[in-house]
Enzyme design. Structure first.
Site, PDB file in Angstrom:
ATOM      1  N   TYR A  38      12.832  34.636  13.441  1.00 39.33           N
ATOM      2  CA  TYR A  38      12.806  35.847  12.616  1.00 39.33           C
ATOM      3  C   TYR A  38      13.700  35.700  11.372  1.00 39.33           C
ATOM      4  CZ  TYR A  38      10.675  38.874  16.279  1.00 39.33           C
ATOM      5  OH  TYR A  38       9.841  39.472  17.192  1.00 39.33           O
ATOM      6  N   CYS A  69      19.230  40.057  19.612  1.00 45.42           N
ATOM      7  CA  CYS A  69      18.924  39.232  18.445  1.00 45.42           C
ATOM      8  C   CYS A  69      19.604  39.916  17.262  1.00 45.42           C
ATOM      9  CB  CYS A  69      17.403  39.199  18.252  1.00 45.42           C
ATOM     10  SG  CYS A  69      16.865  38.418  16.711  1.00 45.42           S
ATOM     11  N   CYS A 202      24.805  35.345  15.077  1.00 43.07           N
ATOM     12  CA  CYS A 202      23.490  34.780  15.395  1.00 43.07           C
ATOM     13  C   CYS A 202      23.563  34.326  16.843  1.00 43.07           C
ATOM     14  CB  CYS A 202      23.163  33.593  14.484  1.00 43.07           C
ATOM     15  SG  CYS A 202      21.672  32.700  14.996  1.00 43.07           S
TER      16      CYS A 202
END
Ligand code: DGL
Length: 282
Positions: A38, A69, A202
């Site tokens: 993404y 996420c 992340c």
């Protein structure tokens, strides 16, 4: 049952943290491998894909979904919570993200407090954020930190290729060189000033946390996302215990994917050594 949603494998780092903290609770994990990564997608796509993933998990009986996420949390979480959930007939359901807990930990300010507290904590501090390109361009980490601590310096570093390189299982020497480069760029922007705290924003980066520790100044404290998210969920479940259903005695964690299970299994070992194989959905 609590659902976890991620673009692919990365959210497994968060999932592991939650399984360690809540060994008795029932979780199901959905990775959108068919559409990963993404991190370089545009915002409209990320909102649509995240909504579709949350719908899949709701359809399987999850009342609470954690967006495991950073990119989905940064870009889609607020829109889905504020616009889609109330309009979608999902009463009694909720969505949590992984950005809010990190902001709370970095500012030592509860999420519900959206204005600066006096006396100002951390006025002179620098907070570093390492994340995907889309998370950084969303500006969410900066915006939310500044609301609570307006005078801190925030240095954000887009690490465009790092998540992909970790996922491909690239050699440690390569990953080391990449982390050295990203940390070096960030320290150039802070004019050599050591950040007081650093957010690895992340899901993939906890897997190489030691490389960040090695390249960041020794005085910088790294905030561990799996632990911080587990702390935050623990606090949430204390206030909303009905979301935390118990699992059966020997039930293994359920792993779902929108991708091809055989292909997904090929790069799984970087993220997951526990038992369990991905089943296909959608
Ligand atoms: N899970 C994503 C994140 O935490 C990284 C992988 C991707 O770009 O999809 O930002």
């Amino acid at each position: 049952m609590i659902g976890l949603f991620d673009s692919g494998h990365g959210g497994l780092t968060i999932f592991r943290g939650l399984l360690r903290r809540f060994p008795d609770l029932e979780f199901v994990y959905l990775g959108d491998h068919a559409n990963a990564p993404y991190g370089n997608r545009d915002s409209v796509e990320i909102v649509d894909l995240t909504r579709a993933g949350v719908e899949q998990l709701y359809a399987r009986g999850c009342k609470l979904v954690v967006l495991a996420c950073n990119t989905a949390s940064a870009v889609a979480c607020r829109t889905l919570q504020q616009d889609w959930l109330p309009a979608g007939g999902y009463e009694g359901h909720n969505i949590l993200g992984v950005v809010a807990p990190m902001v709370e930990a970095a500012t030592q300010t509860p999420w519900a407090v959206t204005s600066p507290q006096y006396p100002q904590k951390y006025n002179a501090d620098t907070i570093a954020v390492f994340a995907t390109t889309r998370t950084v361009s969303s500006g969410v980490y900066s915006e939310e930190i500044r609301k609570r601590c307006p005078r801190v310096t925030i240095a954000e570093q887009a690490c465009a290729d790092l998540a992909g390189a970790i996922e491909q299982g690239r050699a440690r020497a390569d990953l080391d060189a990449m982390v050295a480069g990203y940390v070096g760029e960030l320290l150039t922007r802070t004019k050599g000033r050591a950040p007081e705290r650093a957010i690895l924003g992340c899901t993939h980066f906890p897997l190489i946390e030691d490389l960040f520790v090695q390249h960041l100044p020794a005085s910088t404290r790294l905030l561990s996302q799996p632990d911080v998210v587990a702390d935050s969920l623990e606090d949430y479940l204390t206030r909303h215990p009905h979301f935390g259903g118990k699992k059966g005695d020997d039930a293994a964690p359920r792993l779902l994917t929108t991708g091809e299970p055989e292909r997904v299994a090929q790069s799984l070992e970087v993220f997951w050594s526990e038992p369990g194989a991905f089943e296909r959905v959608g």
